[in-house]
Design a protein around this motif. Sequence first.
Motif, PDB file in Angstrom:
ATOM      1  N   LEU A 122       0.722  -1.275  -0.200  1.00 19.14           N
ATOM      2  CA  LEU A 122      -0.042   0.068   0.157  1.00 19.14           C
ATOM      3  C   LEU A 122       1.047   1.546  -0.375  1.00 19.14           C
ATOM      4  CD1 LEU A 122      -2.783   0.676   0.176  1.00 19.14           C
ATOM      5  CD2 LEU A 122      -2.484   1.102   2.461  1.00 19.14           C
ATOM      6  N   LEU A 123       2.380   1.424   0.562  1.00 19.47           N
ATOM      7  CA  LEU A 123       2.456   1.922   0.520  1.00 19.47           C
ATOM      8  C   LEU A 123       3.453   2.803  -1.009  1.00 19.47           C
ATOM      9  CD1 LEU A 123       4.443   2.202   3.760  1.00 19.47           C
ATOM     10  CD2 LEU A 123       2.739   3.204   3.338  1.00 19.47           C
ATOM     11  N   ASN A 127       3.193   5.966  -3.328  1.00 18.33           N
ATOM     12  CA  ASN A 127       4.360   6.095  -3.517  1.00 18.33           C
ATOM     13  C   ASN A 127       3.956   7.014  -5.426  1.00 18.33           C
ATOM     14  OD1 ASN A 127       6.153   7.402  -1.353  1.00 18.33           O
ATOM     15  ND2 ASN A 127       6.997   4.570  -1.491  1.00 18.33           N
ATOM     16  N   HIS A 128       3.740   5.723  -5.543  1.00 11.80           N
ATOM     17  CA  HIS A 128       2.920   5.792  -6.860  1.00 11.80           C
ATOM     18  C   HIS A 128       1.996   7.442  -6.930  1.00 11.80           C
ATOM     19  CE1 HIS A 128       4.319   1.910  -8.018  1.00 11.80           C
ATOM     20  NE2 HIS A 128       5.197   3.014  -9.105  1.00 11.80           N
ATOM     21  N   LEU A 129       1.319   6.878  -7.092  1.00 10.74           N
ATOM     22  CA  LEU A 129       0.088   8.349  -6.002  1.00 10.74           C
ATOM     23  C   LEU A 129       1.100   9.643  -5.851  1.00 10.74           C
ATOM     24  CD1 LEU A 129      -1.632   5.678  -6.538  1.00 10.74           C
ATOM     25  CD2 LEU A 129      -3.777   7.030  -5.338  1.00 10.74           C
ATOM     26  N   GLY A 253       8.199   6.334   4.146  1.00 11.08           N
ATOM     27  CA  GLY A 253       8.870   5.651   5.310  1.00 11.08           C
ATOM     28  C   GLY A 253      10.107   4.778   4.169  1.00 11.08           C
ATOM     29  N   LEU A 254      10.085   4.354   2.525  1.00 10.21           N
ATOM     30  CA  LEU A 254      10.800   3.774   1.578  1.00 10.21           C
ATOM     31  C   LEU A 254      10.640   3.923   0.293  1.00 10.21           C
ATOM     32  CD1 LEU A 254       8.788   0.267   0.796  1.00 10.21           C
ATOM     33  CD2 LEU A 254       7.217   2.457   1.801  1.00 10.21           C
ATOM     34  N   THR A 255      11.550   3.654  -0.405  1.00  3.82           N
ATOM     35  CA  THR A 255      11.358   4.337  -1.608  1.00  3.82           C
ATOM     36  C   THR A 255      11.117   4.040  -2.463  1.00  3.82           C
ATOM     37  OG1 THR A 255      14.091   3.278  -1.858  1.00  3.82           O
ATOM     38  CG2 THR A 255      13.964   5.489  -1.185  1.00  3.82           C
TER      39      THR A 255
END
Length: 390
Positions: A122-123, A127-129, A253-255
């Motif tokens: 989900l994260l 990130n994409h959005l 929190g993540l790339t």
Amino acid sequence: MSVRTLPLLFLNLGGEMLYILDQRLRAQNIPADKARKDEWTEVDRKRVMNDITSTMFNKKFLGELFKPQELYSKKALRTVYDRLAHASIMRLNQGSMDKLYDLMTMAFKYQVLLCPRPKDVLLVTFNHLDAIKDFIRDSPVIVKQVDETFRKLIEVYGCLSAGEFQLIRQTLLIFFQDMHIRVSIFLKDKVQNSNGRFVLPTSGPVPWGTDVPGLIRMFNNKGEEVKRVEFKYGGNYVSAKNEGSFDLYGDRGLTLGTNMYNMSQPVETHVSEAPKNLPLNTTKASPAPNPLAKEELNFLARLMGGMEIKKTSGPEPGFRLNLFTTDEEEEHAALTRPEELSYQVINIQAAQDQQRNEELSRIMGEFEVHDQPPQNTSKGDDLLAMMDEL
């Protein structure tokens, strides 16, 4: 199989598609005062990004997408992206469209494999959005569409358990399991082997809420710690800095899921050919009729019926985008593409004449399963009616 996987798959693949298109359009961009009629300008790039994003986040379209349903075949989903990529003045030949889809799927597959926790899928989507919102930040109406999708994701997935996210991740990995396409950017970074399989790291941050390996704690029957034993774990693990924000705004929190095609680090978008002495790890499509084919056609009809494609006024020609270095390379890639990797997308336009309606009805009739009682005799009519609305 999870019935909540389709929206995440569509949005993440769509985000990767926009990353690639933006990078290629910027690479071919020419100042407006020097551009010929058939060349791209910055205005064209923004228009393409806005048109595709507006179609991708259409409210009616996403309403169908978020309904609980199982994933359909790769060919069915590929047809949706083919339609989506041509929702603007941009046009892609078959070779470039194949290359685009290969890059999209392999990038998201790698991201799913690297997710520390199943919930982090989900994260990755967020990130994409976030990046998509940056693409269309000058268009408030489209930004609002993306924000509404954010809220829908939070509403639908915010209350799911860890087990439900694990089922979603497994469903995604099953979808990608036979796809081992070699991509140059992954080969250069040594995260993909020559057979197309990814190399997973044995170091890095551990999932949020877990301890770095290397310590065994033993407890008695009263729950009291009585002994500690350390062991060598063979990696270089660190604790996660934060969980990542699942809100509309915040640090994820993540790339994973961010744009790896950014201009500060240009990359070569090239799908490498597999070595001739290595077998392709793909499953050939069976020539026998697929019992689910009729359901897939109806699924596509519902999705495409929600795609409100903007029709340009006047005889405005579309601009062609080539994802290869030359036209000859693009044509060669289309001709030499292995049959098992060919999606053979067919554009169905049932509204144009009666003959095509009859032909589509005939094809759908061949997909009938005669050893089972029909569940809904009006599905074929529903398909044609939905196609007629396009």
